[in-house]
Design an enzyme around this catalytic site. Structure first.
Site, mmCIF file in Angstrom:
data_model
loop_
_atom_site.group_PDB
_atom_site.id
_atom_site.type_symbol
_atom_site.label_atom_id
_atom_site.label_comp_id
_atom_site.label_asym_id
_atom_site.label_seq_id
_atom_site.Cartn_x
_atom_site.Cartn_y
_atom_site.Cartn_z
ATOM 1 C CD GLU A 1 41.516 32.962 37.674
ATOM 2 O OE1 GLU A 1 40.937 32.987 38.794
ATOM 3 O OE2 GLU A 1 41.924 34.102 37.165
ATOM 4 N N GLY B 1 45.108 35.179 35.499
ATOM 5 C CA GLY B 1 43.952 35.196 34.700
ATOM 6 C C GLY B 1 44.121 34.292 33.385
ATOM 7 C CD GLU C 1 45.642 35.281 39.952
ATOM 8 O OE1 GLU C 1 45.033 34.957 38.838
ATOM 9 O OE2 GLU C 1 46.181 34.445 40.449
ATOM 10 C CB ALA D 1 44.259 40.436 35.246
#
Length: 718
Positions: A103, A100, A123, A61
């Site tokens: 992911e 992310g 994270e 992210a």
């Protein structure tokens, strides 16, 4: 954004474009959604490859968007769209797939990684949990124990380990995008039912409750008050006990709780602070972007005690040619064996080649004649260090940088012994030097911008976080430590015990309390410094023992040292140990009697001291000194102090650092408590609120990122 191209006739390639790590910004997410729709629409396209430009898949992210209003397509629906695609989607992982980014890769049907890629879900280090299905998909793919370990620690894994765990399907030494295109063609038209991780049942350990109970206990212990690792365990538990859709809902709820927490704010502040310290500046106007470092290929380390050995190892591991000098023959031999052992253990742990050949040993300072930079690491004795700097100035070639590993001594006094004082800086490493990440780079009034830049760059090359600080007694870290230690001693005089003080500090999040740290490092270290400063008065009783230079002084540490109680090394200190060198601290009845007798002798009446007072007096005294350091221009900004304290002194990362903590508590509250404690203890100058703190509080307590605007820096104490 994301680029789209078609290769080999039937493969749609979507390339993420957002330097430097192709973070999933709003524009990138929009690009992925648009290009996926296009690829799925085009009949000629039978498969899709997702990759990142410049050899980096995706760093996760975009943290810069965290504080802003969300725009662009949300990440979770985008990931579900990829997983649900009717055409095979292959992730070509080069460089990094983190957070992310991983992911995103897990939503693809296949994953091909380059052998040098690193993958992970970090994270938790930002006070969060993987919020785009990571806590639900990873345990379904690799099992609960492995997923828990990766998610709760944020650890990165190599491509080889990712293959072993089952995170990726193939690893290649060749171009990963080419390999992914070839792989995509081989699976065109095949059923994807068995490739959508979200549809997998989550493996359920037979002793589910026992597994999670054990993990939760371990995580709580290692987290020391951080809530994100604990919440990660709860999210993985949802993956095992709930259907996928419900598990995703639970992940979202837990993520939302963390996202608005003070700890997430602290950890994200610290993330940026660690990057900010590399953009250093000095009161004289030298700056990181205008000061060019000089290349260093060969370095010398003078003095091969504990610190010198660790520094030599750090330099050798980074590929520097090292000349290691120890004038005592016996110590040189011991150091050589110790350094070799350290290098061998590290090479084995990292699976890297040995760096033995990078070090040459000598018992003569003349061996440093042709090096580019010298790091002096002899013990803290100004006369000895001055003599070494005089010799080095005569021996070394012109232009050689001369650095000292001193933890507190005056850099300018050392520079005055040399022919070129502008080439002298401090490089204060922290023990053990080959492990600890912090390096204080100390500039004196005559240190050149080039010398500061070279030391900062060298620190970076050996894997340290380098912080540039001004020259004063104790620099930043140790200067702030002094009032913290003083308050701990005073609390014992007033009725507290070492166990009580340490417990409060450890519950706050420090790995060890102040008295356990003192036992570990050795009470005699501080005693020697206090004796050199003329503070230790043997056999002194009455009030004179507790006042030095017109201010309160506690001789408790001196009295223990006079009894031969130096801490772990002697088996006795503030605590008792099973034997000299023992590590397990136990309460010592002798010490409690000693404190009672000490109070009686000095007419002190023990009182009940609560947790709040212990925390406030120790931490606010330390923070107050931090404001004084900012006012004096010794540190350029609060971020420098916070990075030093997190990396060098065990300040809990999830509390951001001492200056961030003051901002979170409220500067007006810190000021109010300091004023109260100073009224109660007027003979303790460290409790008198610093004028910068008063100024900030009077100015409406601006947030920490605005403090630099208030700090006046036309002058410096240098």
């Amino acid at each position: 954004m994301a680029l789209y191209s078609r290769v080999s006739g039937s493969v749609g390639v979507i390339t993420l474009q957002n330097p430097p790590v192709n973070a999933l910004s709003a524009a990138v997410r929009q690009g992925i959604v648009d290009m996926m729709h296009r690829a799925l629409r085009e009949p000629e396209v039978k498969s899709v490859v997702i990759c990142g430009q410049d050899g980096k898949f995706c760093g996760g992210a975009d943290i810069r968007e965290f504080g802003a209003k969300m725009s662009g397509p949300p990440l979770v629906p985008m990931i579900h769209m990829i997983e649900a695609a009717a055409k095979p989607v292959v992730a070509a992982i080069e460089g990094v797939a983190l957070g992310g980014g991983l992911e995103l890769a897990l939503s693809c049907h296949y994953r091909i990684a380059h052998s040098k890629a690193r993958l992970g879900l970090p994270e938790v280090t930002l006070g969060l949990l993987p919020g785009a299905g990571g806590t639900q998909r990873l345990p379904r793919l690799i099992g609960v124990p492995a997923a828990l370990e990766l998610i709760t620690t944020g650890r990165h894994v190599t491509a080889a380990e990712a293959l072993q765990l089952g995170i990726v399907d193939e690893v290649t030494d060749q171009n990963a995008v080419d390999a992914a295109v070839k792989f995509a063609q081989s699976v065109e038209g095949k059923s994807l039912d068995a490739r959508r991780i979200g549809t997998f049942p989550c493996p359920r350990p037979p002793d589910l409750d026992a597994v999670f109970e054990k993990v939760m206990k371990e995580v709580r212990r290692s987290a020391r008050g951080a809530i994100a690792p604990v919440t990660c365990v709860q999210a993985v538990h949802a993956a095992v006990t709930l259907p996928y859709a419900k598990g995703m809902e639970r992940e979202r709820e837990l993520f939302s709780t963390l996202f608005t927490s003070g700890q997430a704010r602290a950890l994200q502040y610290y993330f940026f602070a660690q990057r900010a310290v590399s953009r250093w500046s000095t009161p004289s106007g030298a700056r990181w972007d205008t000061s060019k470092p000089r290349p260093v290929r060969k370095a010398a380390v003078i003095g091969l005690g504990t610190m010198g050995r660790g520094i030599s190892v750090s330099l050798a591991q980074a590929g520097f040619s090292v000349v290691a000098v120890e004038t005592q023959e016996k110590q040189l031999l011991e150091a050589k064996q110790a350094v070799s052992g350290m290098l061998e253990r590290d090479a084995k742990r990292r699976g890297a080649p040995l760096a033995h050949g990078n070090i040459k040993y000598s018992c003569s300072l003349k061996a440093a004649a042709d090096v580019d930079l010298v790091i002096e690491a002899v013990f803290e004795d100004m006369a000895l260090k001055k003599a070494i700097f005089r010799q080095l100035s005569a021996i070394c070639k012109p232009g050689t940088f001369l650095c000292s590993n001193t933890s507190a001594l005056d850099i300018d006094e050392l520079a005055s012994q040399t022919q070129s004082p502008e080439l002298v800086v401090g490089m204060h490493f922290f023990a053990p030097a080959h492990v600890m990440k912090l390096l204080e780079v100390v500039y004196g009034p005559r240190s050149s911008p080039e010398a500061v830049a070279t030391a900062m760059q060298m620190g970076k090359k050996i894997g340290k976080v380098s912080v540039a600080v001004g020259n004063c007694r104790g620099f930043v870290g140790n200067r702030m430590l002094k009032p913290y230690l003083e308050q701990a001693f005073f609390l014992l005089e007033e009725g507290a015990t070492p166990e009580q003080v340490d417990q409060v500090l450890e519950e706050f999040g420090f790995p060890m309390g102040v008295f356990k740290v003192s036992d570990l490092s050795g009470l005699d270290v501080g005693w020697k410094v206090r004796k050199a400063d003329g503070l230790v008065v043997p056999d002194s009783t009455g009030k004179s023992a507790r006042i030095q230079g017109g201010r309160r002084y506690s001789p408790l540490g001196d009295l223990l040292c006079e009894q031969g109680r130096f801490g772990q090394k002697t088996g006795r200190g503030w605590y008792q140990y099973d034997k000299p060198g023992g590590r397990v601290a136990k309460s010592d009845p002798w010490l409690h009697r000693f404190l009672e007798e000490y109070r009686a002798r000095h007419g002190l009446v023990a009182r009940r001291i609560d947790q709040q007072e212990v925390l406030e007096r120790c931490l606010y005294a330390l923070i107050n000194e931090g404001f004084q350091i900012l006012q004096d221009g010794i540190a350029a900004g609060p971020e420098d102090i916070d990075v030093i304290y997190v990396l060098g002194y065990g300040w809990p990362r999830h509390r951001g650092g001492p200056m961030f903590f003051a901002d979170m508590v409220g500067l007006d509250k810190v000021l109010d408590r300091l004023e109260r404690y100073h009224q109660l203890h007027p003979d303790v100058p460290g409790l008198k609120p610093c004028s910068l703190l008063r100024k900030l509080a009077a100015g409406g307590c601006p947030p920490i990122h605005r403090w630099r605007e208030v700090i006046q820096k036309p002058h410096s104490q240098l």
